[in-house]
Design a protein around this motif. Structure first.
Motif, mmCIF file in Angstrom:
data_model
loop_
_atom_site.group_PDB
_atom_site.id
_atom_site.type_symbol
_atom_site.label_atom_id
_atom_site.label_comp_id
_atom_site.label_asym_id
_atom_site.label_seq_id
_atom_site.Cartn_x
_atom_site.Cartn_y
_atom_site.Cartn_z
ATOM 1 N N GLU A 13 8.913 -8.815 -7.831
ATOM 2 C CA GLU A 13 8.843 -8.311 -6.457
ATOM 3 C C GLU A 13 9.007 -6.798 -6.426
ATOM 4 O O GLU A 13 8.319 -6.104 -5.680
ATOM 5 C CB GLU A 13 9.914 -8.965 -5.590
ATOM 6 N N TYR A 14 9.911 -6.278 -7.251
ATOM 7 C CA TYR A 14 10.112 -4.834 -7.336
ATOM 8 C C TYR A 14 8.836 -4.152 -7.834
ATOM 9 O O TYR A 14 8.403 -3.143 -7.279
ATOM 10 C CB TYR A 14 11.295 -4.518 -8.263
ATOM 11 N N LEU A 15 8.215 -4.714 -8.877
ATOM 12 C CA LEU A 15 6.974 -4.132 -9.396
ATOM 13 C C LEU A 15 5.868 -4.152 -8.349
ATOM 14 O O LEU A 15 5.121 -3.186 -8.195
ATOM 15 C CB LEU A 15 6.514 -4.867 -10.648
ATOM 16 N N ALA A 16 5.756 -5.254 -7.631
ATOM 17 C CA ALA A 16 4.741 -5.352 -6.581
ATOM 18 C C ALA A 16 4.984 -4.298 -5.503
ATOM 19 O O ALA A 16 4.042 -3.660 -5.017
ATOM 20 C CB ALA A 16 4.740 -6.748 -5.972
ATOM 21 N N PHE A 17 6.244 -4.084 -5.145
ATOM 22 C CA PHE A 17 6.602 -3.063 -4.163
ATOM 23 C C PHE A 17 6.194 -1.679 -4.659
ATOM 24 O O PHE A 17 5.569 -0.898 -3.929
ATOM 25 C CB PHE A 17 8.113 -3.118 -3.912
ATOM 26 N N GLU A 18 6.522 -1.377 -5.911
ATOM 27 C CA GLU A 18 6.174 -0.066 -6.483
ATOM 28 C C GLU A 18 4.658 0.115 -6.557
ATOM 29 O O GLU A 18 4.143 1.191 -6.252
ATOM 30 C CB GLU A 18 6.797 0.093 -7.866
ATOM 31 N N SER A 23 -0.370 2.635 -4.799
ATOM 32 C CA SER A 23 -1.714 2.516 -4.266
ATOM 33 C C SER A 23 -1.862 3.294 -2.962
ATOM 34 O O SER A 23 -2.852 4.001 -2.748
ATOM 35 C CB SER A 23 -2.042 1.043 -4.038
ATOM 36 N N ARG A 24 -0.883 3.188 -2.084
ATOM 37 C CA ARG A 24 -0.927 3.936 -0.812
ATOM 38 C C ARG A 24 -0.934 5.438 -1.046
ATOM 39 O O ARG A 24 -1.703 6.169 -0.432
ATOM 40 C CB ARG A 24 0.276 3.570 0.066
ATOM 41 N N PHE A 25 -0.063 5.908 -1.954
ATOM 42 C CA PHE A 25 -0.008 7.341 -2.246
ATOM 43 C C PHE A 25 -1.299 7.819 -2.903
ATOM 44 O O PHE A 25 -1.780 8.915 -2.613
ATOM 45 C CB PHE A 25 1.191 7.679 -3.128
ATOM 46 N N ALA A 26 -1.882 6.999 -3.771
ATOM 47 C CA ALA A 26 -3.137 7.371 -4.424
ATOM 48 C C ALA A 26 -4.257 7.501 -3.398
ATOM 49 O O ALA A 26 -5.055 8.446 -3.459
ATOM 50 C CB ALA A 26 -3.502 6.348 -5.490
ATOM 51 N N ARG A 27 -4.307 6.574 -2.435
ATOM 52 C CA ARG A 27 -5.330 6.671 -1.379
ATOM 53 C C ARG A 27 -5.117 7.916 -0.530
ATOM 54 O O ARG A 27 -6.069 8.615 -0.180
ATOM 55 C CB ARG A 27 -5.316 5.423 -0.509
ATOM 56 N N ALA A 52 -9.692 7.390 -12.246
ATOM 57 C CA ALA A 52 -8.244 7.357 -12.012
ATOM 58 C C ALA A 52 -7.856 6.146 -11.176
ATOM 59 O O ALA A 52 -6.895 5.462 -11.489
ATOM 60 C CB ALA A 52 -7.790 8.645 -11.335
ATOM 61 N N SER A 53 -8.598 5.860 -10.118
ATOM 62 C CA SER A 53 -8.240 4.717 -9.288
ATOM 63 C C SER A 53 -8.444 3.415 -10.053
ATOM 64 O O SER A 53 -7.672 2.476 -9.913
ATOM 65 C CB SER A 53 -9.039 4.710 -7.984
ATOM 66 N N THR A 54 -9.477 3.360 -10.892
ATOM 67 C CA THR A 54 -9.703 2.181 -11.719
ATOM 68 C C THR A 54 -8.575 2.013 -12.720
ATOM 69 O O THR A 54 -8.096 0.895 -12.946
ATOM 70 C CB THR A 54 -11.051 2.299 -12.462
ATOM 71 N N GLU A 55 -8.120 3.102 -13.302
ATOM 72 C CA GLU A 55 -7.014 3.037 -14.256
ATOM 73 C C GLU A 55 -5.744 2.522 -13.591
ATOM 74 O O GLU A 55 -5.017 1.722 -14.177
ATOM 75 C CB GLU A 55 -6.753 4.404 -14.879
#
Length: 73
Positions: A13-18, A23-27, A52-55
């Protein structure tokens, strides 16, 4: 309820949160860069942005798969 779940479930759950926030910050960063390109402040990056987004997506999938394998063992 954290008291009723295992340590691995909490970790996943922690990993999913991170990953969600990454993803939000990258967008947000991508949108900011696009605005800077339109304004002529920076040069466009050809395929590097897509790479980068694919990575990031690949890294997230690999990490979640790894954690799921460990949790099943």
């Amino acid at each position: 309820d954290p008291k009723q779940q295992g340590q691995w479930t909490t970790y996943v759950e922690y990993l999913a949160f991170e990953c969600f926030w990454l993803s939000r910050f990258a967008r947000s960063a991508q949108k900011l860069r696009e605005g800077l390109v339109k304004a002529g402040v920076v040069e466009p990056i050809d395929a590097v942005g897509d790479l980068a987004s694919t990575e990031v997506e690949d890294m997230r999938e690999r990490e979640l798969e790894r954690v799921a394998r460990v949790a099943r063992s």
